[in-house]
Enzyme design. Structure first.
Site, short mmCIF file in Angstrom:
data_model
loop_
_atom_site.label_atom_id
_atom_site.label_comp_id
_atom_site.label_asym_id
_atom_site.label_seq_id
_atom_site.Cartn_x
_atom_site.Cartn_y
_atom_site.Cartn_z
N GLY A 9 0.82 -1.21 0.00
CA GLY A 9 0.00 0.00 0.00
C GLY A 9 0.84 1.26 0.00
O GLY A 9 0.44 2.29 -0.55
N ASN A 10 2.05 1.16 0.60
CA ASN A 10 2.91 2.34 0.65
C ASN A 10 3.34 2.79 -0.73
O ASN A 10 3.75 3.93 -0.91
CB ASN A 10 4.14 2.06 1.51
CG ASN A 10 3.76 1.97 2.98
OD1 ASN A 10 3.21 2.90 3.54
ND2 ASN A 10 4.03 0.82 3.60
N LYS A 127 -8.67 -9.32 7.57
CA LYS A 127 -7.96 -8.46 6.60
C LYS A 127 -8.38 -7.00 6.78
O LYS A 127 -9.52 -6.63 6.51
CB LYS A 127 -8.30 -8.94 5.18
CG LYS A 127 -7.65 -8.12 4.08
CD LYS A 127 -6.18 -8.40 3.99
CE LYS A 127 -5.46 -7.41 3.12
NZ LYS A 127 -4.03 -7.39 3.38
N LYS A 211 -2.43 -10.01 -0.54
CA LYS A 211 -1.70 -9.99 -1.82
C LYS A 211 -0.30 -10.61 -1.71
O LYS A 211 0.21 -11.15 -2.69
CB LYS A 211 -1.60 -8.57 -2.39
CG LYS A 211 -0.79 -7.60 -1.56
CD LYS A 211 0.51 -7.21 -2.19
CE LYS A 211 1.41 -6.39 -1.32
NZ LYS A 211 1.22 -6.14 0.06
N LYS A 273 4.02 -10.47 5.28
CA LYS A 273 5.13 -10.36 4.31
C LYS A 273 6.16 -11.47 4.59
O LYS A 273 6.62 -12.15 3.67
CB LYS A 273 5.80 -8.99 4.41
CG LYS A 273 4.87 -7.84 4.04
CD LYS A 273 5.56 -6.51 4.11
CE LYS A 273 4.57 -5.36 4.17
NZ LYS A 273 3.48 -5.41 3.19
N1 LIG Z 1 9.62 -6.47 12.42
C1 LIG Z 1 9.42 -5.42 11.61
N2 LIG Z 1 10.42 -4.98 10.79
C2 LIG Z 1 10.24 -3.93 9.96
N3 LIG Z 1 9.07 -3.26 9.87
C3 LIG Z 1 8.04 -3.65 10.65
C4 LIG Z 1 8.18 -4.74 11.55
N4 LIG Z 1 6.99 -4.90 12.20
C5 LIG Z 1 6.16 -3.98 11.73
N5 LIG Z 1 6.78 -3.21 10.79
C6 LIG Z 1 6.09 -2.15 10.06
O1 LIG Z 1 5.60 -2.72 8.85
C7 LIG Z 1 5.47 -1.64 7.92
C8 LIG Z 1 5.30 -2.23 6.53
O2 LIG Z 1 4.06 -2.90 6.49
P1 LIG Z 1 2.81 -2.21 5.78
O3 LIG Z 1 2.66 -0.80 6.24
O4 LIG Z 1 1.66 -3.14 5.91
O5 LIG Z 1 3.39 -2.21 4.31
P2 LIG Z 1 2.77 -2.01 2.87
O6 LIG Z 1 1.62 -1.05 2.99
O7 LIG Z 1 3.92 -1.49 2.09
O8 LIG Z 1 2.31 -3.37 2.41
C9 LIG Z 1 6.72 -0.83 8.13
O9 LIG Z 1 6.52 0.51 7.76
C10 LIG Z 1 6.94 -0.95 9.65
O10 LIG Z 1 6.37 0.18 10.29
N1 LIG Z 2 -5.16 -7.27 -0.75
C1 LIG Z 2 -4.13 -6.79 0.02
O1 LIG Z 2 -3.36 -7.54 0.62
O2 LIG Z 2 -4.04 -5.40 0.08
P1 LIG Z 2 -3.04 -4.55 0.97
O3 LIG Z 2 -1.65 -5.04 0.69
O4 LIG Z 2 -3.24 -3.12 0.53
O5 LIG Z 2 -3.42 -4.77 2.41
#
Ligand SMILES: Nc1ncnc2c1ncn2[C@@H]1O[C@H](COP(=O)(O)OP(=O)(O)O)[C@@H](O)[C@H]1O
Ligand SMILES: NC(=O)OP(=O)(O)O
Length: 313
Positions: A9-10, A127, A211, A273
């Site tokens: 999402g970022n 989710k 995803k 992830k």
């Molecule tokens: N163990 C970890 N190591 C690194 N980042 C982490 C950890 N646990 C949580 N995070 C957080 O996870 C975030 C990334 O996940 P998310 O915001 O869901 O990513 P995206 O939207 O890119 O899919 C990072 O910005 C960080 O704040």
């Molecule tokens: N479908 C899904 O995993 O979306 P996000 O990564 O934005 O949560």
């Protein structure tokens, strides 16, 4: 090398999480510059992306406008996000490739993902989608029958069913395009969830697939060399958020499994992830978790949190 990049999402909203169209276009345009660099370095790239903010917003629009226009189910909202995000990526990636002198066609595919009708996750929504709300507003939504969860500092977020992806049904089309040299955008939002009826027909179901989990499945099915999970941090960390936090670089699958079992990775952010990265590594590939800006470094210079089965395992 054949590389599948899963964009978080970022990569698609503003740093504050805004999914306003201009913010999405800005974020995706920047993301596609990084993807173009990877293609220009000579790799076959398959892209997938999240849709949490976008699909949640569409669902709200449906509910708010229900008295005026017929609402559509959540799987339709998911399909719509594949359309708008895919189209925005196409518009940004083609010129980014052209600027680097790369002549590669780009395709965005509507993609369905098979799930089990009796997946227990249908009974337990996990989710997070859409916007964040303060606790009092979220409680009002819960009173209306919705599921919401406290997501920490940012507030509460709606949660919906998220079954396990079993099979990317449009794989033959994706494979044909990749084999033909196209950059392919597919399985956005984890794919549109469908179940198979007893008569063999397919039916969309109301859920949002993770995803990253679909990315691991698709990377294996396409025999990718590398799965990159691109987010906003350079590395997954252990003891994250504490004075002892430290980045993970080369990490064996066994070590990563031990960290995950010890609860090092938060559910709803780094947890899925790492889970997806371990699944692809288990199937024999190399997974890398890193920031979007470093996806080419990840492949060319082994940057990021790299998980694979080391020779002694
Ligand atoms: N163990 C970890 N190591 C690194 N980042 C982490 C950890 N646990 C949580 N995070 C957080 O996870 C975030 C990334 O996940 P998310 O915001 O869901 O990513 P995206 O939207 O890119 O899919 C990072 O910005 C960080 O704040
Ligand atoms: N479908 C899904 O995993 O979306 P996000 O990564 O934005 O949560």
């Amino acid at each position: 090398m054949r590389v599948l990049v899963a964009l978080g999402g970022n990569a698609m909203t503003s740093p504050e999480g805004s999914a306003a169209p201009a913010d999405q276009v800005r974020a995706i345009t920047e993301a596609m510059e990084h993807v173009a660099e990877l293609v220009a370095a000579g790799h076959d790239v398959v892209l997938t992306h999240g849709n949490g903010p976008q699909v949640g917003n569409l669902l709200v629009k449906n509910e708010v406008a229900a008295a005026v226009v017929p609402p559509v189910p959540l799987d339709w909202c998911g399909a719509q996000t594949q359309g708008t995000i895919g189209f925005t990526m196409l518009d940004a990636l083609e010129p980014a490739l052209a600027r680097l002198g790369v002549a590669r066609p780009v395709a965005a595919l509507v993609t369905r993902t098979l799930v089990d009708a009796d997946d227990p996750h249908f009974r337990e929504p996990t989710k997070p989608i859409g916007r964040y709300l303060p606790a009092d507003e979220a409680r009002q939504m819960i009173d209306h029958g919705q599921h919401w969860e406290d997501r920490g500092d940012k507030g509460w977020r709606r949660v919906v069913a998220s079954p396990e992806p079993r099979e990317v049904l449009d794989l033959p089309a994706i494979r044909a395009l990749v084999d033909a040299g196209q950059v392919v955008i597919a399985a956005g939002g984890g794919g549109i969830p469908v179940v198979r009826e007893v008569d063999g027909s397919l039916r969309g179901v109301e859920a949002v697939i993770d995803k990253d989990l679909t990315a691991a499945l698709l990377a294996h099915a396409l025999a990718c060399d590398i799965l990159i999970i691109a987010t906003d941090v350079d590395h997954a960390m252990v003891d994250y958020g504490t004075p002892d936090e430290r980045p993970l670089e080369f990490t064996s699958l066994a070590q990563m499994q031990a960290y995950a079992a010890a609860g090092q990775f938060t559910s709803g952010s780094m947890g899925p992830k790492v889970d997806a990265a371990m699944r692809f590594a288990e199937s024999g590939g190399r997974s890398i978790i890193t920031s979007l800006a470093h996806i080419t470094d990840a492949v060319e210079r082994e940057f990021g949190t790299i998980i694979d089965t080391s020779p002694e395992e």
